[in-house]
Design a protein around this motif. Structure first.
Motif, mmCIF file in Angstrom:
data_model
loop_
_atom_site.group_PDB
_atom_site.id
_atom_site.type_symbol
_atom_site.label_atom_id
_atom_site.label_comp_id
_atom_site.label_asym_id
_atom_site.label_seq_id
_atom_site.Cartn_x
_atom_site.Cartn_y
_atom_site.Cartn_z
ATOM 1 N N TYR A 96 -5.397 4.481 -3.004
ATOM 2 C CA TYR A 96 -4.582 4.517 -1.779
ATOM 3 C C TYR A 96 -5.441 4.817 -0.550
ATOM 4 C CZ TYR A 96 -1.126 6.331 1.556
ATOM 5 O OH TYR A 96 -0.379 6.569 2.681
ATOM 6 N N ILE B 293 -7.681 1.630 0.217
ATOM 7 C CA ILE B 293 -6.934 0.478 0.737
ATOM 8 C C ILE B 293 -6.314 0.803 2.087
ATOM 9 C CG2 ILE B 293 -5.042 -1.120 0.292
ATOM 10 C CD1 ILE B 293 -5.523 -0.821 -2.654
ATOM 11 N N VAL C 275 0.830 -1.214 0.000
ATOM 12 C CA VAL C 275 0.000 0.000 0.000
ATOM 13 C C VAL C 275 0.861 1.259 0.000
ATOM 14 C CG1 VAL C 275 -1.693 1.314 1.327
ATOM 15 C CG2 VAL C 275 -1.935 -1.154 1.125
#
Length: 259
Positions: free
Chosen positions: A92, A95, A73
């Motif tokens: 981003y 997640i 990530v």
């Protein structure tokens, strides 16, 4: 809206997340190896039909896989902040929000299910099984002696465990003195004060296991806190990038109206 400030801070937080996740991954593997050092010495026949989940063995892998997830990530975060990509930043944010939940869940699982008496019982049963194996297997006895030296412990529950089948303590229970040329052991009889003052390996190992579980949980909560700030900055950066991308379109429409 300027994007330089949020970008720089987001890069810094991503770097912290990356480093801390690598630390968690390494610590989790180390913790599992320490547990395996005991479990590999057990009598395997006692566990042929044992399908129970023992949390001290499972918890390191929970933290390890969450840490690997975070490492991936952070790569997305670095790329999104550097390229100022709305798509990458959006992915981003989503997640990383899931990651925050994963870190919190891992800490809760570890503290509620592993940092309790069940861990003490698992460690005690394992140490006693290894100790019984050491009575008839010299290789196991040698490996258990190495554990006693490393943990500075003696016997399974206490040094008195040796008094039933030995004439004196093993050298692994006694302190070593360093001479001019090489270390040497003092008399390791049952009257040895330092040996008798040591705790049993089940007690010491259980305490260390609980400490590691608490530390992993605390670090995971810290990373989750950093991640929350990262999400906020990513949202700010995403809004700034979105406004910047829409600005030329609005100017072009104004020019057409004037003409």
């Amino acid at each position: 809206m300027p994007t330089t400030g949020p970008r720089v801070v987001l890069h810094i937080l991503n770097a912290i997340n990356l480093v801390m996740s690598l630390v968690i991954a390494a610590a989790s593997l180390w913790f599992f190896c320490q547990i395996y050092e005991f479990t590999r010495l057990r009598n395997s026949n006692h566990y042929l039909l044992d399908y129970n989940v023992y949390w001290p063995q499972a918890v390191p892998w929970i933290f390890f896989f969450v840490a690997l997830f975070v490492i991936g990530v952070t790569a997305c975060g670095f790329a999104g902040a550097r390229k100022k990509s709305r798509g990458l930043l959006s992915v981003y944010i989503v997640i990383l929000s899931i990651v925050i939940l994963c870190w919190i869940a891992a800490a809760i699982i570890a503290l509620l299910l592993a940092d309790n008496k069940s861990t003490d019982d698992f460690v005690k049963d394992t140490v006693w099984d290894v100790f019984d194996q050491a009575k008839s297997d010299n290789e196991v006895a040698e490996s258990f002696g190495a554990i006693e030296k490393k943990l500075h412990c003696c016997g399974a529950d206490s040094p008195r465990d040796y008094k039933n089948w030995k004439s004196e303590f093993p050298m692994s229970c006694c302190d070593m003195y360093h001479g001019w040329l090489e270390p040497y052991a003092i008399d390791c009889g049952f009257t040895n004060k330092s040996a008798n003052e040591r705790h049993g390996c089940s007690t010491v190992a259980a305490q260390y296991a609980r400490i590691v579980i608490k530390v992993l949980s605390a670090v995971s909560i810290f990373i989750a806190s950093i991640s929350i700030i990262s999400v906020i900055l990513a949202v700010i950066l995403l809004r700034a990038v979105t406004k910047r991308d829409r600005a030329p379109v609005q100017n072009e429409q104004n020019c057409v109206t004037v003409n």
